[in-house]
Write an enzyme that holds these catalytic residues in place. Structure first.
Site, PDB file in Angstrom:
ATOM      1  N   LYS A   9       0.211  -0.682   0.112  1.00 55.62           N
ATOM      2  CA  LYS A   9       0.173  -0.064  -0.258  1.00 55.62           C
ATOM      3  C   LYS A   9       0.807   1.037   0.004  1.00 55.62           C
ATOM      4  O   LYS A   9       1.360   1.884   1.354  1.00 55.62           O
ATOM      5  CB  LYS A   9      -0.851   0.479   0.873  1.00 55.62           C
ATOM      6  CG  LYS A   9      -1.880   0.336   1.399  1.00 55.62           C
ATOM      7  CD  LYS A   9      -1.957   2.257   0.547  1.00 55.62           C
ATOM      8  CE  LYS A   9      -1.758   3.316   2.011  1.00 55.62           C
ATOM      9  NZ  LYS A   9      -1.664   4.595   1.935  1.00 55.62           N
ATOM     10  N   GLY A  33       7.305   5.293   7.772  1.00 52.04           N
ATOM     11  CA  GLY A  33       6.463   6.347   7.887  1.00 52.04           C
ATOM     12  C   GLY A  33       6.305   7.216   9.251  1.00 52.04           C
ATOM     13  O   GLY A  33       7.531   6.874  10.043  1.00 52.04           O
ATOM     14  N   SER A  34       5.352   7.584   9.740  1.00 49.78           N
ATOM     15  CA  SER A  34       5.297   9.119  10.897  1.00 49.78           C
ATOM     16  C   SER A  34       5.082   7.438  12.844  1.00 49.78           C
ATOM     17  O   SER A  34       4.999   6.496  12.211  1.00 49.78           O
ATOM     18  CB  SER A  34       4.046   9.814  11.757  1.00 49.78           C
ATOM     19  OG  SER A  34       3.011   8.831  11.163  1.00 49.78           O
ATOM     20  N   GLY A  65       3.334   4.224  13.227  1.00 51.86           N
ATOM     21  CA  GLY A  65       4.076   2.759  13.242  1.00 51.86           C
ATOM     22  C   GLY A  65       4.069   2.551  15.335  1.00 51.86           C
ATOM     23  O   GLY A  65       3.478   1.417  15.160  1.00 51.86           O
ATOM     24  N   GLU A  97      10.473   1.478   9.965  1.00 50.68           N
ATOM     25  CA  GLU A  97      11.510   2.611   9.680  1.00 50.68           C
ATOM     26  C   GLU A  97      10.906   4.373  10.190  1.00 50.68           C
ATOM     27  O   GLU A  97      10.229   3.861   9.591  1.00 50.68           O
ATOM     28  CB  GLU A  97      11.909   2.860   8.384  1.00 50.68           C
ATOM     29  CG  GLU A  97      13.466   2.805   8.620  1.00 50.68           C
ATOM     30  CD  GLU A  97      14.181   1.789   8.571  1.00 50.68           C
ATOM     31  OE1 GLU A  97      14.582   2.610   9.989  1.00 50.68           O
ATOM     32  OE2 GLU A  97      14.344   1.184   8.276  1.00 50.68           O
ATOM     33  N   CYS A 125      13.253  10.451   6.774  1.00 47.05           N
ATOM     34  CA  CYS A 125      13.466  10.493   7.852  1.00 47.05           C
ATOM     35  C   CYS A 125      14.951  10.852   8.335  1.00 47.05           C
ATOM     36  O   CYS A 125      14.765  11.360  10.056  1.00 47.05           O
ATOM     37  CB  CYS A 125      13.321   9.036   8.385  1.00 47.05           C
ATOM     38  SG  CYS A 125      14.243   7.992   7.448  1.00 47.05           S
ATOM     39  N   GLU A 176       9.219  16.061  14.434  1.00 43.98           N
ATOM     40  CA  GLU A 176       9.972  15.876  13.619  1.00 43.98           C
ATOM     41  C   GLU A 176       9.014  16.982  12.923  1.00 43.98           C
ATOM     42  O   GLU A 176       8.012  16.950  12.294  1.00 43.98           O
ATOM     43  CB  GLU A 176       9.402  14.481  13.125  1.00 43.98           C
ATOM     44  CG  GLU A 176      10.301  14.225  11.753  1.00 43.98           C
ATOM     45  CD  GLU A 176      10.178  13.163  11.023  1.00 43.98           C
ATOM     46  OE1 GLU A 176       9.577  12.023  11.463  1.00 43.98           O
ATOM     47  OE2 GLU A 176      11.067  12.451  10.587  1.00 43.98           O
TER      48      GLU A 176
HETATM   49  P1  NDP Z   1       2.012   8.405   8.242  1.00 44.63           P
HETATM   50  O1  NDP Z   1       2.612   7.991   8.685  1.00 44.63           O
HETATM   51  O2  NDP Z   1       0.949   8.757   7.880  1.00 44.63           O
HETATM   52  O3  NDP Z   1       1.940   7.782   6.120  1.00 44.63           O
HETATM   53  C1  NDP Z   1       3.059   7.279   5.907  1.00 44.63           C
HETATM   54  C2  NDP Z   1       1.884   5.340   4.911  1.00 44.63           C
HETATM   55  O4  NDP Z   1       1.405   5.311   6.334  1.00 44.63           O
HETATM   56  C3  NDP Z   1       1.043   6.032   3.750  1.00 44.63           C
HETATM   57  O5  NDP Z   1       1.244   5.415   3.214  1.00 44.63           O
HETATM   58  C4  NDP Z   1      -0.209   6.554   4.860  1.00 44.63           C
HETATM   59  O6  NDP Z   1      -1.184   5.747   4.060  1.00 44.63           O
HETATM   60  C5  NDP Z   1       0.046   5.499   5.665  1.00 44.63           C
HETATM   61  N1  NDP Z   1      -1.500   4.937   6.893  1.00 44.63           N
HETATM   62  C6  NDP Z   1      -1.805   6.014   8.146  1.00 44.63           C
HETATM   63  N2  NDP Z   1      -2.319   6.120   8.309  1.00 44.63           N
HETATM   64  C7  NDP Z   1      -2.373   4.537   8.520  1.00 44.63           C
HETATM   65  C8  NDP Z   1      -3.266   3.405   9.929  1.00 44.63           C
HETATM   66  N3  NDP Z   1      -4.123   3.879   9.929  1.00 44.63           N
HETATM   67  N4  NDP Z   1      -2.695   2.270   9.088  1.00 44.63           N
HETATM   68  C9  NDP Z   1      -2.348   1.982   7.845  1.00 44.63           C
HETATM   69  N5  NDP Z   1      -1.467   2.809   7.538  1.00 44.63           N
HETATM   70  C10 NDP Z   1      -1.246   4.244   7.498  1.00 44.63           C
HETATM   71  O7  NDP Z   1       2.956   9.865   7.617  1.00 44.63           O
HETATM   72  P2  NDP Z   1       2.469  11.062   6.919  1.00 44.63           P
HETATM   73  O8  NDP Z   1       3.336  10.144   5.549  1.00 44.63           O
HETATM   74  O9  NDP Z   1       1.160  11.350   6.407  1.00 44.63           O
HETATM   75  O10 NDP Z   1       3.546  11.870   7.069  1.00 44.63           O
HETATM   76  C11 NDP Z   1       3.488  13.087   8.773  1.00 44.63           C
HETATM   77  C12 NDP Z   1       4.197  12.198   9.139  1.00 44.63           C
HETATM   78  O11 NDP Z   1       5.755  11.312   9.113  1.00 44.63           O
HETATM   79  C13 NDP Z   1       5.812  13.641   8.274  1.00 44.63           C
HETATM   80  O12 NDP Z   1       5.342  14.586   8.607  1.00 44.63           O
HETATM   81  C14 NDP Z   1       6.777  12.487   8.942  1.00 44.63           C
HETATM   82  O13 NDP Z   1       7.420  13.632  10.285  1.00 44.63           O
HETATM   83  C15 NDP Z   1       6.150  11.130   9.423  1.00 44.63           C
HETATM   84  N6  NDP Z   1       6.961  11.162   8.193  1.00 44.63           N
HETATM   85  C16 NDP Z   1       7.874   9.806   8.327  1.00 44.63           C
HETATM   86  C17 NDP Z   1       8.411   9.598   7.004  1.00 44.63           C
HETATM   87  C18 NDP Z   1       9.456   8.713   7.583  1.00 44.63           C
HETATM   88  O14 NDP Z   1      10.455   8.241   6.270  1.00 44.63           O
HETATM   89  N7  NDP Z   1      10.462   7.979   8.497  1.00 44.63           N
HETATM   90  C19 NDP Z   1       8.344   9.061   5.907  1.00 44.63           C
HETATM   91  C20 NDP Z   1       6.299   9.805   5.410  1.00 44.63           C
HETATM   92  C21 NDP Z   1       6.412  10.234   6.734  1.00 44.63           C
HETATM   93  P3  NDP Z   1      -1.854   7.556   3.419  1.00 44.63           P
HETATM   94  O15 NDP Z   1      -0.558   8.577   2.655  1.00 44.63           O
HETATM   95  O16 NDP Z   1      -2.561   7.260   2.170  1.00 44.63           O
HETATM   96  O17 NDP Z   1      -2.822   8.605   4.579  1.00 44.63           O
END
Ligand code: NDP
Length: 503
Positions: A187, A241-242, A246, A263, A297, A396
C-alpha cells in the site's frame, strides 16, 4: 511524458493484483498531483478492504504456488531481471517520482540509478541462503544425531510506504522480502502511488516473477492501509512513516503475533565541533536539512554548534542557504523543490510560527517565496536562539527547517543530542578522530556519520534506536527480517530411544 496503461486508460491506473491491472471495487478514485504547480496528472483507485482481500489472496496463492518452488538461484535470476528493468527505465521512473512528490529530478534519477543494486545484492544473498549445521551432544558415541537449520520465508508481507522516497523505500522492503522467498502486498502513500503501479507493471511484463508475488493496492492509510495491517492472512508487516502510525501498526502486529519492521521518524543531531573543517561542515549541514527539502527521516534538523564558532557558523550557513536555487524539480539545475503537498506545507509553516512564539529567531527564510507557482514552496529556514526543549527541537517537522543550538563542551552536546524520543541518525563534524569515536560510542542512534551526512548503501544496515523504529533495513540484517528459522533434528543412530529421557 511516456504513456502508461492502467485498467481505465492512460494515466488512469488500476490497482495491480495477480499480475494485472484491475479496477478497484469502490469505483472511487484518488487524484495524483504535481506539487510544483498543483496540476492533477494521474488518478488511481481508492483501494478498499475488499481489494486488499483479493491482493492478499493472490499473494497467498503465489506463495503456495510457483514462487514457493523457486530455489535461491532462481530467485536470484528474477531479482537480477528486476534490476535490469529498473536500469532500463531510470528516466521514466525518476520522472514519475518527481511528478508525484516534487523531489528533485536529479535526486530521483540518482536513486533510480542505484536501485538495481539492491535487487542484485539481495539476489546474491538469496543464492547463498542456507542454514547452519550444529554439533549436538546427543548420541555422540554413535554419531547418530545431526542437526541443521533451514532459513524459510515468512509468507505474505504487508508493506506500507510513505511519499518521500517512494520506490527506494519500497525496494528496501521488497528486495529482501523476495530474496527470502516471500510474496508482497504493497500500500503506497495516497500522494505517490503511481511509481509503484508502473514498476509492478514493468516487472510483470519483463521478468519471470510469477503473478501474485508483487501486488499494489493504492488507497488511504486509515482504509486500505488499516485493512492490510489488520488482515489475518498477512504474516509480516513492514512500514516506513510516522512514529504515531508505526506505534499503531506495532500494536496490531502484537495482537496478531506477527513480526514487524518499523522505519520511523527522527530528530537527528548534526554536531559541529570547533576543530571541524567549517566549509565541509556547512555543506554537510545543508545536505542534512535542505536536500530533499528536509523531507527525509534522517534530516539533520538539530544543528549543534560549539559556542566558540557559533556566530561564524551561522553567518556561513545563512550565506550558503541564500544561494540555494528553488524552482521546478524537473529542472536538473534546481537545488530545492517544493514541499510534497499543501497540508505538509501548512505543517512546516506552523512549526516555524511555533518556534518564533517559543523564543526562536528566524535567521533566514521562513516564508513562501513569491516568485514561484503553486502553494508548496517554502524558503530554506534557519532558526537560532533555539533551546533543545522547544517544540521545533523535539518534534519532527519534515521540512527544510534547521534549529541551531550552541553547546559548551562534549559532555553537554552528548546529553543534548540524546535528549529526544528519537534515535535515527547523527552527524559529527570534527577533525579530532578520538573525539569522533567518543561521540560514536555514546550517541543513541542507529546510524552515525562522521564528516559525512545522509550516505546510504544497500550493504549497510539502516534503522533507528528508541522511537525511530524496530528492526533494520538494508544489509544482511534486512534479509533476517523476512526469514524464520527451522531447526531439524535427524536421529540416524537406529537406537530405540527411552521415552522418559529428554533428547
Ligand atoms: P504516515 O505515517 O501517516 O503515513 C505513512 C504511510 O502509512 C502512508 O502510506 C499512509 O497512507 C499510511 N497510513 C496512514 N495511516 C495509517 C493507518 N492507520 N494504518 C495503516 N497505514 C496508514 O505519514 P504521513 O505521510 O502522513 O506524514 C506525516 C509525518 O510522518 C511527516 O510529517 C513526517 O514527520 C513523518 N514521516 C516520516 C517518514 C520517514 O521516512 N520516517 C516518511 C513520511 C512521513 P496515506 O498516505 O494514504 O495516508
Amino acid at each position: 511524458m511516456s504513456q502508461h496503461h492502467g485498467a481505465d486508460g492512460d494515466d488512469e491506473y488500476g490497482l495491480f493484483v495477480d499480475g494485472a491491472f484491475r479496477s478497484g471495487t469502490s469505483g472511487d478514485r484518488i487524484d495524483v498531483t504535481f506539487p510544483y504547480d498543483g496540476s492533477v496528472w494521474a488518478t488511481v483507485p481508492r483501494g478498499t478492504a475488499a481489494d486488499v482481500d483479493q491482493a492478499v489472496a493472490a499473494a497467498r496463492d503465489a506463495f503456495e504456488g510457483e514462487w514457493g518452488t523457486f530455489g535461491g538461484s532462481e530467485r536470484r535470476r528474477v531479482l537480477d531481471q528486476i534490476a535490469d528493468v529498473i536500469e532500463a527505465h531510470t528516466d521514466e521512473l525518476a520522472e514519475l517520482e518527481t511528478r508525484q512528490n516534487g523531489k528533485l529530478i536529479r535526486e530521483m534519477r540518482g536513486q533510480m540509478e542505484s536501485l538495481g543494486e539492491w535487487y542484485r545484492y539481495y539476489g546474491g544473498l538469496a543464492e547463498d541462503l542456507g542454514g547452519r549445521s550444529i554439533p549436538v551432544e546427543n548420541k555422540a558415541e554413535t554419531g547418530g544425531m545431526t542437526v541443521h537449520t533451514r532459513e524459510e520465508p515468512l509468507g505474505v508481507v504487508g508493506a506500507i510506504t510513505p511519499w518521500n522516497s517512494p520506490l527506494m523505500l519500497t525496494t528496501w522492503k521488497l528486495a529482501p522480502a523476495l530474496a527470502a522467498g516471500n510474496t508482497f502486498v504493497h500500500k503506497p502513500s495516497e500522494e505517490t502511488p503511481v511509481s509503484a503501479l508502473r514498476f509492478a507493471e514493468l516487472v510483470a511484463e519483463r521478468t519471470d516473477l510469477p503473478d501474485g508475488v508483487y501486488n499494489v493496492v493504492p488507497g488511504y492509510g486509515p482504509e486500505a492501509g488499516e485493512a492490510l495491517v489488520d488482515h489475518d492472512d498477512v504474516d509480516k508487516l513492514a512500514f516506513t512513516g510516522s512514529s504515531t502510525v508505526g506505534r499503531e501498526i506495532a500494536k496490531v502486529a502484537g495482537e496478531q503475533l506477527i513480526p514487524v519492521t518499523l522505519e520511523l521518524g527522527g530528530k537527528s543531531p548534526n554536531i559541529v565541533f570547533e576543530s571541524a573543517n567549517l566549509e565541509n561542515a556547512v555543506n554537510g549541514v545543508i545536505k542534512g536539512i535542505f536536500a530533499a527539502t528536509g523531507q527525509t527521516c534522517v534530516a539533520g534538523s538539530r544543528v549543534f554548534v560549539h559556542e566558540t564558532i557559533h556566530d561564524e557558523f551561522v553567518d556561513a550557513f545563512t550565506d550558503r542557504a541564500s544561494e540555494i536555487s528553488l524552482g521546478n524539480p524537473l529542472d536538473p539545475d534546481t537545488q530545492m523543490g517544493p514541499i510534497a503537498f499543501p497540508e505538509q506545507w501548512e505543517t512546516v509553516a506552523s512549526y516555524v510560527d511555533r518556534g518564533a512564539e517559543e523564543g526562536a529567531t528566524v535567521a533566514f527564510g521562513g516564508d513562501r517565496p513569491n516568485d514561484l507557482p503553486g502553494e508548496c514552496f517554502i524558503e530554506p529556514t534557519i532558526l537560532v536562539d533555539v533551546d533543545n526543549d522547544m517544540t521545533v527541537a523535539q518534534e519532527e517537522i519534515f521540512g527544510p527547517v534547521a534549529s541551531v543550538i550552541p553547546f559548551a563542551d562534549e559532555a553537554e552536546v552528548i546529553d543534548l543530542a540524546n535528549d529526544t524520543d528519537y534515535g535515527l541518525a547523527a552527524g559529527v563534524w570534527t577533525e579530532d578522530m578520538r573525539q569522533a569515536n567518543r561521540l560514536v560510542e555514546r550517541i543513541e542512534a542507529g546510524m552515525v556519520w562522521v564528516n559525512e551526512y545522509r550516505a546510504v548503501s544497500h550493504k549497510v544496515p539502516f534503522g533507528g534506536y528508541k522511537d525511530s523504529g524496530l528492526g533494520r533495513e538494508n544489509g544482511r540484517e534486512a534479509l533476517e527480517e523476512y526469514l524464520q528459522t527451522k531447526s531439524v533434528w535427524y536421529d540416524q543412530s537406529g537406537e530405540v530411544s527411552d521415552p522418559f529421557s529428554l533428547g
